[in-house]
Write an enzyme that holds these catalytic residues in place. Structure first.
Site, PDB file in Angstrom:
ATOM      1  CD  GLU A 208      -1.849   2.484   1.837  1.00  0.00           C
ATOM      2  OE1 GLU A 208      -2.332   3.377   1.916  1.00  0.00           O
ATOM      3  OE2 GLU A 208      -0.656   2.773   2.476  1.00  0.00           O
ATOM      4  CD  GLU A 209       3.191   3.109   3.854  1.00  0.00           C
ATOM      5  OE1 GLU A 209       2.416   4.374   2.886  1.00  0.00           O
ATOM      6  OE2 GLU A 209       2.249   3.288   5.288  1.00  0.00           O
ATOM      7  CG  HIS A 315       5.019   7.190   7.184  1.00  0.00           C
ATOM      8  ND1 HIS A 315       4.436   8.189   5.496  1.00  0.00           N
ATOM      9  CD2 HIS A 315       3.952   6.704   7.926  1.00  0.00           C
ATOM     10  CE1 HIS A 315       3.746   7.370   5.658  1.00  0.00           C
ATOM     11  NE2 HIS A 315       2.663   6.342   6.415  1.00  0.00           N
TER      12      HIS A 315
END
Length: 351
Positions: A208-209, A315
């Site tokens: 996904e990242e 993050h």
């Protein structure tokens, strides 16, 4: 099954985008409530809990990504130091002085270093250290020595255990989005005690990242009637405005925007209110960065909604949340699914 402990294990495990197999194994072992477990060619883990009604049954897909942001070795210097770049959107300001694991021929502990402040110029002292000025020190003093255990392309992850803060607050790495995976497990656990019509597909998605890739392929294979993406949202903290943030300890943020089907929004809010589950409304005008977008537009499209678990310091290696928000999210999804029937699902084709 203590899902909070599973969440801790998932956070501390490694799983940079494209290398999530270790995580998938942990999740499989933690989901005894699934009737079927499988992985697809991209590596998505798909957990299926069948409904208790004659087929064909509606299909509900729950999606949360298990990959994390990480680093990749780009060069081995003559003096044995490792240069690196990022995989996913790291805040480079937090990298200096972090302890890391280099996934070479064996797992190696290293530290991220840079020029000491004592010998920096005045201009350098006032600025964040640039990525190109950072390096990883694994304790070897030549490229020849380092090259025996590390090569360009090896992945690097932050070495970070989960910390328990006050109450049910926790801090650690990769809560984005292993919190969502834990919420799916909480949902499956709750569904094991509830009668439900729909078949439920809980998907721990990959990559996904770096572009929602796992959600694209898994949705294409499942073709759900309803998609629920679970991700983290920007939690309230000092210095942030009330708008655009979600308060911790008050349940998930329920998305509002072009990615959310209005009938799903209405039903999700009704379910939360009926069962006294706290929640926030989370307006998201441009939701392209979550699995919700991939689910919504795959094949002929699916009715989609986004639930966001409030998270502070996204993050970074100290992402912080209230575990009770994960539990509330799982319970809300289970009760929402229990309330679905064929008539409601068929009505989603028209607004």
């Amino acid at each position: 099954m203590d899902i909070k402990q599973v969440f801790r294990t998932l956070s501390e495990a490694s799983g940079v985008s494209g290398c999530e197999a270790e995580l998938a194994q942990h999740i499989q072992e933690a989901c005894p409530w699934a009737d079927e477990l499988r992985t697809d060619k991209l590596g998505n883990l798909i957990m299926v809990k069948k409904g208790q009604s004659p087929g064909p049954r509606p299909k509900v897909m729950l999606a949360a990504h298990m990959d994390e942001i990480g680093l990749i070795v780009t060069k081995i210097e003559e003096d044995g130091f490792l240069r690196f770049s990022t995989i996913g959107g790291f805040d480079q300001r937090v990298l200096l002085a972090q302890e890391v694991v280099v996934h070479g021929k064996q797992k190696l502990t290293g530290v991220i270093g840079a020029k000491p402040p004592h010998i920096q110029t005045q201009g350098e002292q006032r600025k964040a250290v640039k990525m190109e000025d950072l390096f990883i020190d694994i304790g070897l003093d030549s490229a020849e020595q380092a090259g025996q255990v590390v090569q360009v392309g090896d992945l690097v992850t932050i070495k970070r255990g989960v910390s328990d803060l006050q109450g049910s607050f926790m801090a650690g790495k990769a809560f984005d989005d292993r919190a969502g995976v834990a919420a799916i497990l909480e949902c499956f656990k709750a569904l094991s005690t509830i009668t439900h019509t729909a078949d439920v597909y809980g998907v721990a998605t990959v990559q996904e990242e770096v572009g929602l890739r796992g959600a694209v392929t898994s949705t294409y294979g499942i073709t759900p009637d309803i998609g629920i993406a679970i991700d983290v949202g920007f939690g309230d903290s000092a210095g942030l405005p009330d708008t655009g943030t979600i308060k911790l300890s008050q349940g998930p943020g329920i998305g509002i925007g072009p990615h959310v089907h209005p009938k799903l929004l209405e039903r999700m809010v009704e379910t939360a209110q009926e069962w006294n589950i706290s929640y926030s409304l989370d307006p998201t005008p441009n939701p392209g960065g979550t699995d919700a977008y991939a689910i919504q537009v795959a094949r002929a499209g699916a009715a989609t909604i986004l639930l966001s678990i409030p998270l502070r310091y996204m993050h970074t290696p100290v992402e912080t949340l209230d575990y009770q928000d994960i539990q509330r999210t799982g319970r809300l999804m289970a009760l929402f699914i229990a309330g679905l029937d064929h008539e409601f699902v068929e009505g989603l084709t028209c607004f």
